[in-house]
Scaffold this motif. Structure first.
Motif, short mmCIF file in Angstrom:
data_model
loop_
_atom_site.label_atom_id
_atom_site.label_comp_id
_atom_site.label_asym_id
_atom_site.label_seq_id
_atom_site.Cartn_x
_atom_site.Cartn_y
_atom_site.Cartn_z
N SER A 1 7.10 -31.41 -53.94
CA SER A 1 7.86 -30.21 -53.53
C SER A 1 7.52 -28.77 -53.71
CB SER A 1 8.55 -30.18 -54.96
OG SER A 1 9.67 -30.91 -54.96
N ARG B 1 12.74 -33.24 -50.08
CA ARG B 1 13.46 -33.80 -52.38
C ARG B 1 13.82 -35.56 -50.84
NH1 ARG B 1 15.95 -29.10 -54.13
NH2 ARG B 1 14.24 -28.55 -55.84
N GLN B 2 15.07 -35.19 -50.03
CA GLN B 2 15.11 -36.53 -49.25
C GLN B 2 14.57 -37.48 -48.35
OE1 GLN B 2 17.94 -35.07 -46.27
NE2 GLN B 2 19.18 -34.08 -47.55
N GLN B 3 13.05 -37.02 -48.54
CA GLN B 3 12.25 -38.26 -47.93
C GLN B 3 11.53 -38.51 -49.00
OE1 GLN B 3 11.43 -37.90 -44.68
NE2 GLN B 3 13.18 -36.79 -43.97
N ASN B 4 11.17 -37.73 -49.91
CA ASN B 4 11.27 -39.02 -51.30
C ASN B 4 9.44 -38.66 -51.51
OD1 ASN B 4 13.18 -39.93 -52.64
ND2 ASN B 4 14.03 -41.04 -51.16
N THR C 1 14.03 -37.99 -38.83
CA THR C 1 15.36 -37.66 -39.26
C THR C 1 15.73 -35.84 -38.83
OG1 THR C 1 15.73 -38.87 -40.58
CG2 THR C 1 17.15 -37.30 -41.54
N CYS D 1 12.56 -34.42 -38.99
CA CYS D 1 11.31 -34.40 -39.73
C CYS D 1 11.21 -36.35 -40.17
CB CYS D 1 11.35 -33.81 -40.91
SG CYS D 1 10.63 -33.61 -42.91
N ASN E 1 12.89 -27.52 -49.66
CA ASN E 1 12.72 -28.57 -49.89
C ASN E 1 14.15 -29.51 -50.62
OD1 ASN E 1 10.37 -27.92 -51.75
ND2 ASN E 1 11.91 -26.85 -53.48
N GLN E 2 15.17 -29.54 -50.03
CA GLN E 2 16.15 -30.14 -49.86
C GLN E 2 15.40 -31.18 -48.55
OE1 GLN E 2 19.50 -27.71 -48.30
NE2 GLN E 2 19.99 -27.15 -50.97
N VAL E 3 15.33 -31.00 -47.55
CA VAL E 3 14.45 -31.79 -47.08
C VAL E 3 13.85 -33.08 -47.60
CG1 VAL E 3 13.37 -32.26 -44.48
CG2 VAL E 3 14.86 -30.24 -44.75
N TYR F 1 17.62 -32.93 -38.58
CA TYR F 1 18.02 -31.13 -39.24
C TYR F 1 18.26 -30.41 -38.75
CZ TYR F 1 16.36 -34.30 -43.42
OH TYR F 1 15.89 -35.12 -44.10
#
Length: 203
Positions: free
Chosen positions: A168, A161-164, A135, A132, A157-159, A137
């Motif tokens: 969501s 959030r990591q992408q800022n 990155t 993604c 959703n964790q992915v 995953y």
């Protein structure tokens, strides 16, 4: 409740939220009204909206020239949690999910492995690997016959959030077995809930 009037009012509210499908109002209304009258009469407003979102997120047209499916909008994704293409269910999920991510997240190098799923038992681990925005995953989905693992939504959703991105995934249901997904900000989700009276869950 006059169902057709309620659908019109709901589509107007969606337009204020930036989802404008008013041109397809008649098609959408008929997609709901084709339900048997006795079943429709027993439905509450939230169930009617669930059917409407299913249609908005699932209906569309096929472009013969481009040879691809063109949905009504790129802001709602609705899918049946009981999946047809079992071995590719998460690959297909990412493909459709990317449609509502509006280019902010790009999935590449997608691989799906179901070698650890028992053919007779229908259980085991189905692994999806992808990148993604560059990155890497990996998610090990819990297999149960042809059912989608809902924990994949938490993982995605964790992915995100990591992408800022500041957004969501927000989900609701049609009251049956369809999952309806929006990719929006927390402020948008609050306005949606206020206008339409439906709670959106954040996985």
């Amino acid at each position: 409740m006059n169902v057709k009037e309620y659908i019109h009012e709901s589509l107007e509210k969606l337009r204020t939220l930036g989802i404008d499908v008013m041109e397809q109002e008649e098609i959408l209304a008929q997609s709901v009204l084709r339900m048997p009258e006795d079943i429709l009469a027993d439905m509450d407003e939230e169930q009617i909206l669930g059917l409407l979102f299913d249609s908005i997120g699932g209906l569309g047209s096929y472009d013969e020239e481009k040879q691809c499916y063109l949905p009504m909008t790129d802001q709602i994704y609705s899918f049946d949690m009981e999946v047809f293409e079992i071995s590719q269910m998460y690959t297909n999920f990412l493909k459709e999910l990317s449609r509502i991510l509006q280019g902010e997240l790009v999935f590449t190098d997608v691989e799906e492995d179901d070698c650890k799923v028992g053919q007779e038992s229908g259980t085991g681990i189905q692994t999806i690997r992808f990148r993604c925005n560059g990155t890497a995953y990996e998610y090990n989905a819990k297999a149960y016959y042809d059912w989608f693992d809902p924990r994949m939504l938490i993982f995605m959703n964790q992915v995100i959030r990591q992408q800022n991105t500041g957004k969501s995934l927000y989900i609701t249901s049609d009251g049956y077995q369809n999952c309806i997904i929006f990719y929006q900000t927390e402020e948008w989700a609050g306005k949606f809930q206020e206008l339409l009276g439906i709670h959106l869950d954040q996985p």
